[in-house]
Scaffold this motif. Structure first.
Motif, mmCIF file in Angstrom:
data_model
loop_
_atom_site.group_PDB
_atom_site.id
_atom_site.type_symbol
_atom_site.label_atom_id
_atom_site.label_comp_id
_atom_site.label_asym_id
_atom_site.label_seq_id
_atom_site.Cartn_x
_atom_site.Cartn_y
_atom_site.Cartn_z
ATOM 1 N N ILE A 131 56.583 -39.216 -12.440
ATOM 2 C CA ILE A 131 56.848 -38.893 -13.894
ATOM 3 C C ILE A 131 55.553 -39.570 -14.783
ATOM 4 C CG2 ILE A 131 58.500 -39.043 -15.684
ATOM 5 C CD1 ILE A 131 60.624 -38.659 -13.650
ATOM 6 N N LEU A 132 55.485 -40.692 -14.499
ATOM 7 C CA LEU A 132 54.650 -41.437 -15.363
ATOM 8 C C LEU A 132 53.220 -41.195 -15.181
ATOM 9 C CD1 LEU A 132 56.264 -45.234 -14.632
ATOM 10 C CD2 LEU A 132 56.399 -43.569 -16.567
ATOM 11 N N ASN A 133 52.857 -40.662 -13.983
ATOM 12 C CA ASN A 133 51.316 -39.984 -13.747
ATOM 13 C C ASN A 133 51.689 -38.697 -13.267
ATOM 14 O OD1 ASN A 133 49.687 -42.898 -14.303
ATOM 15 N ND2 ASN A 133 51.554 -43.337 -12.621
ATOM 16 N N ASN A 156 68.362 -36.752 -17.725
ATOM 17 C CA ASN A 156 68.243 -36.711 -16.319
ATOM 18 C C ASN A 156 66.555 -36.992 -16.308
ATOM 19 O OD1 ASN A 156 67.082 -35.784 -13.715
ATOM 20 N ND2 ASN A 156 68.616 -34.246 -13.848
ATOM 21 N N PRO A 157 66.191 -37.995 -15.738
ATOM 22 C CA PRO A 157 64.950 -38.634 -15.805
ATOM 23 C C PRO A 157 63.757 -37.572 -15.198
ATOM 24 C CG PRO A 157 66.155 -40.139 -14.818
ATOM 25 C CD PRO A 157 67.175 -39.141 -14.755
ATOM 26 N N ARG A 158 64.336 -36.550 -14.368
ATOM 27 C CA ARG A 158 63.407 -35.630 -13.886
ATOM 28 C C ARG A 158 62.919 -34.467 -14.852
ATOM 29 N NH1 ARG A 158 62.461 -34.136 -8.747
ATOM 30 N NH2 ARG A 158 64.175 -35.681 -8.016
ATOM 31 N N TYR A 159 63.640 -34.558 -15.956
ATOM 32 C CA TYR A 159 63.270 -33.684 -17.276
ATOM 33 C C TYR A 159 62.703 -34.637 -18.330
ATOM 34 C CZ TYR A 159 65.309 -29.910 -14.438
ATOM 35 O OH TYR A 159 65.484 -28.996 -13.480
ATOM 36 N N GLY A 217 64.411 -42.292 -7.085
ATOM 37 C CA GLY A 217 63.876 -43.731 -6.743
ATOM 38 C C GLY A 217 62.660 -43.977 -7.591
ATOM 39 N N VAL A 218 61.963 -44.919 -6.976
ATOM 40 C CA VAL A 218 60.614 -45.581 -7.625
ATOM 41 C C VAL A 218 59.522 -44.546 -7.515
ATOM 42 C CG1 VAL A 218 58.821 -47.074 -7.287
ATOM 43 C CG2 VAL A 218 61.186 -47.739 -7.113
ATOM 44 N N ARG A 219 59.620 -43.539 -6.392
ATOM 45 C CA ARG A 219 58.500 -42.522 -6.244
ATOM 46 C C ARG A 219 58.582 -41.545 -7.195
ATOM 47 N NH1 ARG A 219 57.807 -41.604 0.418
ATOM 48 N NH2 ARG A 219 56.955 -43.713 0.928
ATOM 49 N N LEU A 220 59.670 -41.188 -7.604
ATOM 50 C CA LEU A 220 59.845 -40.063 -8.640
ATOM 51 C C LEU A 220 59.391 -40.681 -10.108
ATOM 52 C CD1 LEU A 220 60.913 -37.395 -9.949
ATOM 53 C CD2 LEU A 220 63.258 -38.558 -9.856
ATOM 54 N N PRO A 260 58.137 -29.693 -10.518
ATOM 55 C CA PRO A 260 56.522 -30.217 -10.451
ATOM 56 C C PRO A 260 56.443 -31.475 -9.475
ATOM 57 C CG PRO A 260 56.979 -30.919 -12.498
ATOM 58 C CD PRO A 260 58.367 -29.853 -12.224
ATOM 59 N N TYR A 261 57.920 -31.916 -9.464
ATOM 60 C CA TYR A 261 57.993 -33.441 -8.672
ATOM 61 C C TYR A 261 58.337 -33.059 -7.307
ATOM 62 C CZ TYR A 261 57.852 -34.766 -13.457
ATOM 63 O OH TYR A 261 57.427 -35.328 -14.706
ATOM 64 N N ARG A 262 57.717 -33.864 -6.223
ATOM 65 C CA ARG A 262 58.158 -33.682 -4.677
ATOM 66 C C ARG A 262 59.026 -34.852 -4.427
ATOM 67 N NH1 ARG A 262 54.935 -30.282 -2.163
ATOM 68 N NH2 ARG A 262 52.964 -29.742 -3.166
ATOM 69 N N SER A 263 59.314 -35.807 -5.276
ATOM 70 C CA SER A 263 60.224 -36.867 -4.617
ATOM 71 C C SER A 263 61.599 -36.648 -5.189
ATOM 72 C CB SER A 263 59.555 -38.341 -5.571
ATOM 73 O OG SER A 263 58.234 -38.648 -4.865
#
Length: 270
Positions: free
Chosen positions: A220-222, A169-172, A213-216, A207-210
């Motif tokens: 993650i990258l920043n 899962n990219p979110r983690y 998609g691209v915003r997430l 920690p992420y609000r998105s």
């Protein structure tokens, strides 16, 4: 969804779960008269010549892990229907997220669980094995509230490359995993993911609000980690420091070992 009657010599009793990497079945091992968990990888992960053999070789290496908080592997094999499968001890319980949301827990309790998991990961890292797919759903909590990491989730960092790299899962995932910076992926990636899980446990949200998609991916990258104490003033300030360092964008700015992270968490518990 049809459940196979047998996987190898193991009698199938039901589906325990499925994810992006495969399915896990509850089976019965007649030889020891015990329930076991059998993981079958997705067909596309073992579709190329040599993939199944490499997968089983990896599993045999991981089966050497012997830690009280890592679910042990009992067997590996294949049959006419499944090119490879992994048989593990069956640990009845729930995943960490389910455990956490059913009761109220303090930040100190979160720190205690993270110390245990960091110790298990440090043990695996010392044997050149990384998890690279850490998230609450991958951590089991048994009836005695003991946390477990699934051994078959550990891999050598070089096991996957190219389009096979982002498997969780990219979110983690860590920024270097999402960015495909293969040379940077390793133990520090697990530290990022464990820090993110700690953040989620103490704040009640990621920690992420998105949502995706691209915003997430950009988040993650920043990563800009809002201090946990900003979300809840009752969270000790020490969590701000620990989460920020564990989740630093650059691996070299994070804790340099799970042992170092665990020691910081112990100061909170003390």
């Amino acid at each position: 969804m049809q459940v196979p009657e047998y996987i190898g010599r193991y009698k199938t009793e039901g589906l325990l779960g499925q994810g992006r990497l495969g399915k896990v079945y509850l089976c019965h091992d007649k030889q020891i008269d015990q329930p076991v968990a059998v993981k079958v990888p997705l067909a596309e992960l073992v579709s190329r010549p040599g993939d199944a053999e490499a997968y089983l070789a990896e599993a045999r290496t991981v089966a050497n892990l012997d830690h009280p908080h890592i679910v042990p592997i009992h067997d590996v094999g294949n049959d006419d229907n499944f090119p490879c499968f992994i048989v593990s001890k069956y640990v009845p319980g729930v995943d960490l997220r389910s455990h956490w949301i059913t009761e109220q827990h303090s930040p100190g309790e979160a720190a205690k669980i993270m110390v245990i998991l960091a110790g298990a990961l440090d043990y695996a890292h010392g044997r050149n094995l990384c998890h690279l797919n850490l998230r609450p759903g991958k951590i089991l909590v048994d009836s005695e509230r003991k946390p477990w990491l699934l051994a078959d989730d550990f891999i050598h960092a070089e096991r996957f490359a190219g389009d096979r790299w982002i498997l969780g899962n990219p979110r983690y995932l860590s920024p270097e995993q999402v960015a495909g910076e293969h040379a940077l992926v390793g133990p520090m990636s697990d530290i990022f993911s464990l820090g993110l899980i700690l953040y989620e446990l103490v704040t009640g949200r990621g920690p992420y609000r998105s949502q995706g998609g691209v915003r997430l991916v950009e988040e993650i990258l920043n990563p800009t980690v809002e201090p946990p104490s900003n979300i809840d003033a009752e969270i000790p300030l020490s969590f701000d420091r620990i989460c920020a360092r564990a989740m630093a964008r650059s691996p070299e700015k994070r804790y340099q070992s799970m042992k170092e992270l665990a020691n910081e968490l112990r100061t909170i518990i003390a």
